[in-house]
Design a protein around this motif. Sequence first.
Motif, PDB file in Angstrom:
ATOM      1  N   GLY A 100       0.817  -1.202   0.000  1.00  0.00           N
ATOM      2  CA  GLY A 100       0.000   0.000   0.000  1.00  0.00           C
ATOM      3  C   GLY A 100       0.848   1.248   0.000  1.00  0.00           C
ATOM      4  O   GLY A 100       1.994   1.247   0.453  1.00  0.00           O
ATOM      5  N   VAL A 101       0.284   2.339  -0.534  1.00  0.00           N
ATOM      6  CA  VAL A 101       0.962   3.635  -0.527  1.00  0.00           C
ATOM      7  C   VAL A 101      -0.073   4.710  -0.204  1.00  0.00           C
ATOM      8  O   VAL A 101      -1.191   4.702  -0.726  1.00  0.00           O
ATOM      9  N   VAL A 102       0.303   5.609   0.669  1.00  0.00           N
ATOM     10  CA  VAL A 102      -0.578   6.700   1.090  1.00  0.00           C
ATOM     11  C   VAL A 102      -0.376   7.883   0.152  1.00  0.00           C
ATOM     12  O   VAL A 102       0.748   8.149  -0.301  1.00  0.00           O
ATOM     13  N   TYR A 103      -1.463   8.599  -0.151  1.00  0.00           N
ATOM     14  CA  TYR A 103      -1.368   9.770  -1.016  1.00  0.00           C
ATOM     15  C   TYR A 103      -2.329  10.839  -0.520  1.00  0.00           C
ATOM     16  O   TYR A 103      -3.231  10.591   0.294  1.00  0.00           O
ATOM     17  N   SER A 104      -2.126  12.054  -1.018  1.00  0.00           N
ATOM     18  CA  SER A 104      -3.019  13.175  -0.715  1.00  0.00           C
ATOM     19  C   SER A 104      -3.254  13.938  -2.006  1.00  0.00           C
ATOM     20  O   SER A 104      -2.331  14.105  -2.814  1.00  0.00           O
ATOM     21  N   SER A 112      -5.794  22.869  -6.279  1.00  0.00           N
ATOM     22  CA  SER A 112      -4.563  22.996  -7.064  1.00  0.00           C
ATOM     23  C   SER A 112      -4.313  21.789  -7.959  1.00  0.00           C
ATOM     24  O   SER A 112      -3.451  21.828  -8.827  1.00  0.00           O
ATOM     25  N   ASP A 113      -5.046  20.695  -7.721  1.00  0.00           N
ATOM     26  CA  ASP A 113      -4.911  19.425  -8.433  1.00  0.00           C
ATOM     27  C   ASP A 113      -3.601  18.718  -8.103  1.00  0.00           C
ATOM     28  O   ASP A 113      -3.233  17.738  -8.752  1.00  0.00           O
ATOM     29  N   ALA A 114      -2.873  19.187  -7.079  1.00  0.00           N
ATOM     30  CA  ALA A 114      -1.576  18.591  -6.733  1.00  0.00           C
ATOM     31  C   ALA A 114      -1.773  17.286  -5.963  1.00  0.00           C
ATOM     32  O   ALA A 114      -2.630  17.186  -5.086  1.00  0.00           O
ATOM     33  N   GLY A 145      -3.898  15.261 -10.023  1.00  0.00           N
ATOM     34  CA  GLY A 145      -5.030  14.371 -10.154  1.00  0.00           C
ATOM     35  C   GLY A 145      -5.355  14.098 -11.601  1.00  0.00           C
ATOM     36  O   GLY A 145      -5.784  12.998 -11.963  1.00  0.00           O
ATOM     37  N   TYR A 146      -5.152  15.102 -12.460  1.00  0.00           N
ATOM     38  CA  TYR A 146      -5.411  14.936 -13.887  1.00  0.00           C
ATOM     39  C   TYR A 146      -4.479  13.883 -14.477  1.00  0.00           C
ATOM     40  O   TYR A 146      -4.921  12.989 -15.217  1.00  0.00           O
ATOM     41  N   ALA A 147      -3.177  13.967 -14.152  1.00  0.00           N
ATOM     42  CA  ALA A 147      -2.219  12.990 -14.676  1.00  0.00           C
ATOM     43  C   ALA A 147      -2.543  11.593 -14.157  1.00  0.00           C
ATOM     44  O   ALA A 147      -2.435  10.608 -14.893  1.00  0.00           O
ATOM     45  N   PHE A 148      -2.953  11.503 -12.904  1.00  0.00           N
ATOM     46  CA  PHE A 148      -3.287  10.197 -12.345  1.00  0.00           C
ATOM     47  C   PHE A 148      -4.504   9.602 -13.039  1.00  0.00           C
ATOM     48  O   PHE A 148      -4.551   8.394 -13.323  1.00  0.00           O
ATOM     49  N   SER A 149      -5.490  10.428 -13.332  1.00  0.00           N
ATOM     50  CA  SER A 149      -6.715   9.923 -13.965  1.00  0.00           C
ATOM     51  C   SER A 149      -6.423   9.320 -15.331  1.00  0.00           C
ATOM     52  O   SER A 149      -7.170   8.454 -15.796  1.00  0.00           O
ATOM     53  N   LYS A 150      -5.337   9.758 -15.985  1.00  0.00           N
ATOM     54  CA  LYS A 150      -4.991   9.224 -17.297  1.00  0.00           C
ATOM     55  C   LYS A 150      -4.359   7.842 -17.205  1.00  0.00           C
ATOM     56  O   LYS A 150      -4.166   7.169 -18.219  1.00  0.00           O
ATOM     57  N   LEU A 151      -4.024   7.410 -15.982  1.00  0.00           N
ATOM     58  CA  LEU A 151      -3.537   6.047 -15.785  1.00  0.00           C
ATOM     59  C   LEU A 151      -4.676   5.068 -15.570  1.00  0.00           C
ATOM     60  O   LEU A 151      -4.491   3.854 -15.683  1.00  0.00           O
ATOM     61  N   VAL A 152      -5.859   5.582 -15.241  1.00  0.00           N
ATOM     62  CA  VAL A 152      -7.000   4.725 -14.934  1.00  0.00           C
ATOM     63  C   VAL A 152      -7.542   4.103 -16.225  1.00  0.00           C
ATOM     64  O   VAL A 152      -7.834   4.808 -17.190  1.00  0.00           O
ATOM     65  N   GLU A 153      -7.653   2.802 -16.224  1.00  0.00           N
ATOM     66  CA  GLU A 153      -8.163   2.092 -17.393  1.00  0.00           C
ATOM     67  C   GLU A 153      -9.640   2.419 -17.591  1.00  0.00           C
ATOM     68  O   GLU A 153     -10.453   2.258 -16.671  1.00  0.00           O
ATOM     69  N   PRO A 154     -10.021   2.904 -18.776  1.00  0.00           N
ATOM     70  CA  PRO A 154     -11.418   3.279 -19.007  1.00  0.00           C
ATOM     71  C   PRO A 154     -12.380   2.130 -18.703  1.00  0.00           C
ATOM     72  O   PRO A 154     -12.157   0.987 -19.106  1.00  0.00           O
ATOM     73  N   GLY A 155     -13.450   2.439 -17.978  1.00  0.00           N
ATOM     74  CA  GLY A 155     -14.477   1.457 -17.696  1.00  0.00           C
ATOM     75  C   GLY A 155     -14.165   0.489 -16.581  1.00  0.00           C
ATOM     76  O   GLY A 155     -14.972  -0.389 -16.267  1.00  0.00           O
ATOM     77  N   GLY A 194     -13.676   1.240 -13.348  1.00  0.00           N
ATOM     78  CA  GLY A 194     -14.225   1.648 -12.068  1.00  0.00           C
ATOM     79  C   GLY A 194     -13.966   3.121 -11.825  1.00  0.00           C
ATOM     80  O   GLY A 194     -13.113   3.732 -12.481  1.00  0.00           O
ATOM     81  N   PRO A 195     -14.696   3.728 -10.876  1.00  0.00           N
ATOM     82  CA  PRO A 195     -14.521   5.158 -10.602  1.00  0.00           C
ATOM     83  C   PRO A 195     -13.256   5.439  -9.797  1.00  0.00           C
ATOM     84  O   PRO A 195     -12.972   4.761  -8.809  1.00  0.00           O
ATOM     85  N   ASP A 196     -12.473   6.426 -10.246  1.00  0.00           N
ATOM     86  CA  ASP A 196     -11.320   6.850  -9.467  1.00  0.00           C
ATOM     87  C   ASP A 196     -11.722   8.064  -8.640  1.00  0.00           C
ATOM     88  O   ASP A 196     -12.872   8.489  -8.632  1.00  0.00           O
ATOM     89  N   HIS A 197     -10.741   8.669  -7.923  1.00  0.00           N
ATOM     90  CA  HIS A 197     -11.098   9.725  -6.980  1.00  0.00           C
ATOM     91  C   HIS A 197     -11.582  11.000  -7.663  1.00  0.00           C
ATOM     92  O   HIS A 197     -12.331  11.768  -7.074  1.00  0.00           O
ATOM     93  N   ARG A 198     -11.184  11.228  -8.943  1.00  0.00           N
ATOM     94  CA  ARG A 198     -11.713  12.401  -9.643  1.00  0.00           C
ATOM     95  C   ARG A 198     -13.206  12.213  -9.938  1.00  0.00           C
ATOM     96  O   ARG A 198     -13.989  13.151  -9.860  1.00  0.00           O
ATOM     97  N   ASP A 199     -13.592  10.983 -10.260  1.00  0.00           N
ATOM     98  CA  ASP A 199     -15.017  10.713 -10.460  1.00  0.00           C
ATOM     99  C   ASP A 199     -15.791  10.906  -9.165  1.00  0.00           C
ATOM    100  O   ASP A 199     -16.885  11.473  -9.146  1.00  0.00           O
ATOM    101  N   LEU A 200     -15.210  10.425  -8.059  1.00  0.00           N
ATOM    102  CA  LEU A 200     -15.890  10.525  -6.774  1.00  0.00           C
ATOM    103  C   LEU A 200     -15.965  11.973  -6.294  1.00  0.00           C
ATOM    104  O   LEU A 200     -16.895  12.354  -5.602  1.00  0.00           O
ATOM    105  N   ALA A 201     -14.976  12.785  -6.675  1.00  0.00           N
ATOM    106  CA  ALA A 201     -14.984  14.188  -6.255  1.00  0.00           C
ATOM    107  C   ALA A 201     -16.137  14.955  -6.884  1.00  0.00           C
ATOM    108  O   ALA A 201     -16.589  15.974  -6.354  1.00  0.00           O
ATOM    109  N   ALA A 202     -16.625  14.472  -8.028  1.00  0.00           N
ATOM    110  CA  ALA A 202     -17.729  15.150  -8.704  1.00  0.00           C
ATOM    111  C   ALA A 202     -19.056  14.936  -7.994  1.00  0.00           C
ATOM    112  O   ALA A 202     -20.040  15.601  -8.300  1.00  0.00           O
ATOM    113  N   GLN A 203     -19.074  14.010  -7.027  1.00  0.00           N
ATOM    114  CA  GLN A 203     -20.290  13.789  -6.262  1.00  0.00           C
ATOM    115  C   GLN A 203     -20.464  14.905  -5.235  1.00  0.00           C
ATOM    116  O   GLN A 203     -19.602  15.771  -5.059  1.00  0.00           O
ATOM    117  N   ASP A 204     -21.564  14.868  -4.500  1.00  0.00           N
ATOM    118  CA  ASP A 204     -21.905  15.992  -3.632  1.00  0.00           C
ATOM    119  C   ASP A 204     -21.199  15.987  -2.293  1.00  0.00           C
ATOM    120  O   ASP A 204     -21.422  16.863  -1.462  1.00  0.00           O
TER     121      ASP A 204
END
Length: 545
Positions: free
Chosen positions: A37-41, A46-48, A70-80, A82-92
């Motif tokens: 495991g690796v911890v991140y913030s 700022s998207d940092a 976060g933008y660069a990380f989202s480009k590593l996520v394989e389409p379809g 599952g939701p990554d943290h950028r998808d979850l951030a769009a929630q309320d």
Amino acid sequence: MATKRQGRAGLFNGVSRTSRRRPAPTGPQAALAALKGVVYSWDVASDAMTWGPNAPEVLGLPPGALPRTGYAFSKLVEPGSGPDHRDLAAQDGSEPSFDSRYALRFAPNRVLMVQDAGRWQLDADGRPCVLRGMLRIDPAASAQDLLPASIKARSLLLRHIQDNIDEAAQLSHTCTLMVGACDDDESVAMEQVARSLRPLLRRGDHVDILSPTRFAITLTCCPATEAMSAMRRASALVQAALPYAILHLGAACSPDHTYEAVKLLRFAEMALEAALSRSEPAVLHKTRHATKSKASDQSVCDLLAALNERRLVLALQPVVEAPSRQPALVQARAAMRGENGGISALGPVPAAETVNPALLIDGRMLELAADHLARHPEARLVLPVAQETLQDREWLPMLAAHLGARPGTASRLIVALPETILADAGEVVGPLNAMKALGLGIGLSGFGTGYASLASLRALPIDLATVDGVFVQTLKRSTDDRLFMRTLIDMAHHLGIAVAAEWVDDEASARLLAAWGVDYMQGDLFGAAEAAALPDSALKRLKRA
């Protein structure tokens, strides 16, 4: 305040349980490596993104290749996948905690399935502003034979694209990749589209179906200058064969944009998303050039204004003694008071060239904390302080002045520093010993994130270690998570360091932690953070302002 060598029984007026000498346990870095495991913030504004020190090892990337946004990380996520943290951030933000599973792709043949769990910090409007989480690699699910069929198909396509790129590079040629989709019309079969595009293809070119609604065309010997013309020809062929289909295309070129197949496909997909969002028939990927942003300067100005207007307040959350559940300490945090009177935790502190904003904030919080301790003789308080503050030459004189002006408060104050200070323990041992000489306690926050070792903990006068909440949140998931937590507790107790756990929100986790010997717990189960009451004189000044 008792020292570490006196044992935990002497800490905080005997609140802590008695220490028992045990064999030296495994170090926390080895335990974290076993956990995979690796911890991140992630700072949404700022998207940092910041990563724990073991990120290169866990993700298998060189330090310079780690995604820093976060933008660069989202480009590593394989389409379809599952939701990554950028998808979850769009929630309320109605669910502060999250637990998601998805795939990360680093190369045509390298895909990792990850479990991503963490918690949002919400702003005054209840929107996600900061995320603290932990990525766990699932080695079994990441085996090539166990990956979903869609990911295997994409891997095959990427290997083919990479072969085309490598061959084109050897011959000093180019390779253009186009990705297409029909405008919200699932009735159009991609097989029909592929057949209609055959007149466009030359030897070495090929069409592949990415999904039921998307396809890809690889064109060798097609430079970027001819990519738009090629997309217009492709649109015309599809329109002639399927008059009812409205086609959108996005393209990227090698070597103009990249030599890597994974990036080339992502760039082409980004261009397609732009075409769909703008209702344009074709878009060619453009390389983004870094531009200097004034957002950080504005953040510093806003922060200085909040300090001058006394809108920064001290938020206090109860910390209980684990066996008895009796209040023992209060955890302080810097918070911002909103116009409606509510408070929200202060987000990441921006950097500045001319001032040290962290010192300004910590200085203000120290003033409020010392006043609180002076007004409440029974209170014991944990105050977080940034590493940048500890490294500032003004910090120690400031600390001595505030504590000297309020006799009797030092012994009831614990200054908590991030575990990142242990990356170079030799540089901080002097300031920490000077702080101990003032009579206060030294705490460590974010315990377990990868910076602590047995040697560094032995070298520093640490009294209290607070296990990072990302490890507490996953306790009920697996035996490995529970073993990691017990390793941290045993190691700290072996060194005579008291242990606290944050994010304790449910009874089951609280009972587990108490049974394993955690000394203190904090979380919503025991009370939420509330703004500390201001003295009458301060309230009058605030009202006049």
